[in-house]
Design an enzyme around this catalytic site. Structure first.
Site, PDB file in Angstrom:
ATOM      1  N   SER A   1     -50.610  39.353 -11.214  1.00 26.67           N
ATOM      2  CA  SER A   1     -49.825  38.461 -11.768  1.00 26.67           C
ATOM      3  C   SER A   1     -48.647  39.577 -13.138  1.00 26.67           C
ATOM      4  CB  SER A   1     -50.443  37.715 -12.577  1.00 26.67           C
ATOM      5  OG  SER A   1     -50.920  36.217 -12.143  1.00 26.67           O
ATOM      6  N   ALA A   2     -47.433  38.892 -12.993  1.00 27.47           N
ATOM      7  CA  ALA A   2     -46.777  39.170 -13.374  1.00 27.47           C
ATOM      8  C   ALA A   2     -46.713  39.785 -14.708  1.00 27.47           C
ATOM      9  CB  ALA A   2     -44.867  38.420 -13.418  1.00 27.47           C
TER      10      ALA A   2
END
Length: 216
Positions: free
Chosen positions: A60-61
């Site tokens: 995930s970012a």
């Protein structure tokens, strides 16, 4: 610019843009994301974007990891269930916040990714993270109940076993939806309350309570 400097700059930017708490900011600033991503993507480790980690999955970012940690209101000493270990980065950030008295139990359906995560976490000394291979939509009952639960893949609905394994007074963060996804905060008290944080984009959750069963 070295990785430490890039990580510091990213953490400070996220702190300012998202109004991060000190505990989440410190965890993002400390955990070396570049050691969790495949080597060919290391130069992009501190760009605020998801990255491929193999097997059709992504890390995930950083801003989404930070947001989910804030929504959960993680506290020192808590027992947390993570669904979708991936490469182990999000679990490491969570482990930093709950501390050595806390515990992160993480369930990953892809054995190869679970092994990568175990190696990454072990190399960095995270003894308060347990990685389990299994159907994340079923949670992990042997170590329940959990103070907090978060899911890193989008589900059709809230999996019943996860609600059952959440402590009374506990909180869950989970993306729900297929084409259109929203991130929900679920609170279990006398009943169950949920509210939407906003639109997101995650890989789909597979398993008994996911979009399709796991292959035998």
């Amino acid at each position: 610019m070295d990785f430490d400097e890039k990580r510091r700059i990213l953490a400070e930017r996220l702190r300012d843009e998202l109004n991060l708490s000190e505990k989440v900011y410190n965890a993002i600033k400390k955990v070396p994301r570049h050691l969790f991503v495949p080597e060919r993507y290391r130069t992009m480790a501190y760009v605020d974007t998801p990255l491929p980690i193999g097997y059709g999955q992504t890390i995930s970012a950083p801003h989404m990891v930070a947001i989910m940690c804030e929504l959960l209101d993680l506290r020192e000493g808590e027992r947390v269930l993570e669904i979708g270990t991936g490469c182990g980065y999000h679990a490491a950030v969570t482990a930093e916040i709950v501390g050595k008295r806390g515990l992160v139990v993480s369930v990953e359906r892809i054995p190869e990714l679970a092994e990568i995560a175990k190696r990454n976490l072990s190399a960095l000394g995270y003894e308060n993270v347990v990685v389990i291979v299994g159907d994340g939509s079923l949670g992990y009952e042997p170590m329940a109940p959990y103070d907090k639960i978060y899911v890193t893949a989008s589900a059709p609905d809230i999996p019943k076993p996860l609600l059952e394994q959440l402590k009374i007074g506990g909180k869950m963060v989970i993306p729900i939806g297929e084409t259109t996804q929203f991130l929900y905060v679920v609170e279990r008290d006398n009943g169950v309350r949920k509210w939407s944080w906003g639109a997101v984009r995650f890989v789909p959750l597979y398993g008994k309570y996911g979009f399709r069963p796991l292959e035998e």
